[in-house]
Design an enzyme around this catalytic site. Structure first.
Site, mmCIF file in Angstrom:
data_model
loop_
_atom_site.group_PDB
_atom_site.id
_atom_site.type_symbol
_atom_site.label_atom_id
_atom_site.label_comp_id
_atom_site.label_asym_id
_atom_site.label_seq_id
_atom_site.Cartn_x
_atom_site.Cartn_y
_atom_site.Cartn_z
ATOM 1 N N PHE A 175 61.968 -8.591 60.918
ATOM 2 C CA PHE A 175 62.956 -8.312 61.185
ATOM 3 C C PHE A 175 63.744 -8.473 62.469
ATOM 4 C CE2 PHE A 175 61.481 -4.263 59.203
ATOM 5 C CZ PHE A 175 61.584 -4.847 57.908
ATOM 6 N N ASP A 176 63.064 -9.102 63.595
ATOM 7 C CA ASP A 176 64.547 -9.956 64.270
ATOM 8 C C ASP A 176 64.782 -11.382 64.006
ATOM 9 O OD1 ASP A 176 63.844 -8.417 67.385
ATOM 10 O OD2 ASP A 176 62.004 -9.960 67.275
ATOM 11 N N VAL A 177 63.604 -11.879 62.955
ATOM 12 C CA VAL A 177 64.335 -12.965 62.504
ATOM 13 C C VAL A 177 65.574 -12.791 60.802
ATOM 14 C CG1 VAL A 177 63.401 -14.851 60.654
ATOM 15 C CG2 VAL A 177 62.167 -14.303 62.967
#
Length: 383
Positions: A175-177
């Site tokens: 989810f960071d990506v």
């Protein structure tokens, strides 16, 4: 523009990005912008700089954290202590001169430094100002934004893992990506709007919103189907077969995502009688009778090894493949002519995944050492 003797290329050549972000989502977004020609100035705090510089092991041969190296190519680094008046003046000058500013402080955290959107935009109305947070700037503003927390709170972990086992996180900070990708898209859309209108704007995204968007069919199952998905291991809620299946030697991913692929699979494994079985006539039928179908498929697959079945099924047009380690995945991309690795400054990293026929990405600068470009940037800001 900062000049190091390398001509600016790429669709974002001439765009200056003041990067006040750290760790993963923001730095991933700004690396993509740097690949496309933007001049990205990475602002790091005194001491160790970006947290990922200390996230070891593993390390490269020179001791640099591979985590940091994976998301910071193409940038320049300057160390600024925002509590120091001289350094704060440099930071404010940078924000006033940049086309884009990106930050992932806790919402409101830059206001006391005069680096919040309202203050920066008052001096630089053309600025595209991107804020990234974990849970938004409203009731979730005080919550820390770590990917693992969002994998848990968004529901991803509830659908990841064996059906009868504990929840698992994904093997990467997914989810960071995804949030970094949304940030990059938003910045480029806002830059396009500025080209048409002359006006900048603030764009915001957060890990939880990006996660719920990235859960796609799983959130849709809740919203439109009234179904709360649960862990199925490697099985798919709506497709069968769409998972690793054991063979006579090793497992093979086997996919039949439509009737045509199922027909090719049945014929290739020597079981054409499956096509006349009413239990397997449609995707819905195959899902309703997946246990019976699985046992019939496994009986055929047990007669050969995973590699032998791959050599048979792939030419027959059945999507299938081995479960590789990451080094094997890189080797596969190399064999397929995707040229997955670039080496700016001799530092290997994964190529930008998009090709451009006219303005290709460039990889001229390796990930910078902490503060490596400070004197040059300070001189430029005082011109």
């Amino acid at each position: 523009m900062l000049d190091d003797g390398q001509p600016a290329t790429g669709p974002l050549a001439g765009v200056v990005v003041a990067d006040f972000s750290r760790i993963l989502a923001g730095p991933y977004a700004t690396m993509l912008l740097a690949d496309l020609g933007a001049t990205v100035i990475k602002v790091e705090g005194p001491g160790t700089g970006d947290d990922t510089r200390t996230w070891v092991p593993p390390t490269a041969d020179d001791g640099t954290a591979t985590y940091y190296l994976s998301i910071n190519r193409g940038k320049r680094s300057i160390v600024l202590d925002l509590a120091d008046s001289a350094d704060l003046d440099v930071a404010q000058r940078l924000a006033a001169r940049a086309d884009v500013m990106i930050e992932n402080f806790k919402p409101g955290g830059l206001r006391r430094f005069g680096l919040d959107h309202e203050t920066v935009a008052a001096r630089n109305p053309r600025i595209v100002y991107c804020s990234i947070s974990g849970f938004g700037s409203a009731a979730g503003a005080a919550l820390p934004g770590y990917d693992l927390l969002v994998q848990a709170t968004s529901g991803l972990m509830s659908v990841t893992g064996a059906a009868d086992g504990p929840p698992y996180r994904a093997g990467v900070a997914v989810f960071d990506v995804i949030t970094g990708l949304h940030a990059a898209v938003a910045i480029m859309a806002a830059l396009h709007h500025r080209e048409r209108t002359g006006t900048g704007q603030k764009v915001e995204t957060n890990l939880l919103s990006a996660a719920l968007s990235g859960l796609v069919n799983q959130t849709s199952a809740v919203l439109t189907g009234g179904v709360v998905p649960r862990r199925l291991g490697n099985a798919h809620l709506s497709l069968f077969p769409y998972e690793p299946l054991p063979t006579g030697d090793g497992e093979l991913i086997v996919i039949a995502a439509n009737d045509g692929q199922f027909r090719r699979l049945a014929i290739a494994i020597g079981a054409p009688e499956l096509l006349d079985d009413p239990r397997f006539g449609s995707m819905g039928d195959r899902n309703a009778h997946r246990d019976e179908l699985r046992s019939l498929l496994l009986a055929r697959l047990a007669t050969r090894s995973a590699q032998e079945w791959f050599d048979i099924l792939a030419p027959a047009g059945v999507p299938c493949g081995p479960i590789n380690t990451i080094d094997e995945g890189l080797a596969l991309a190399e064999r397929l002519g995707l040229d997955p690795v670039v080496k700016p400054g001799g530092v290997p990293s994964v190529r930008n995944p998009v090709t451009y026929s006219v303005t290709p990405p460039s990889y001229d600068r390796p990930p910078p050492a902490l503060g490596a470009d400070g004197p040059e940037i300070r001189a430029w800001l005082h011109e």
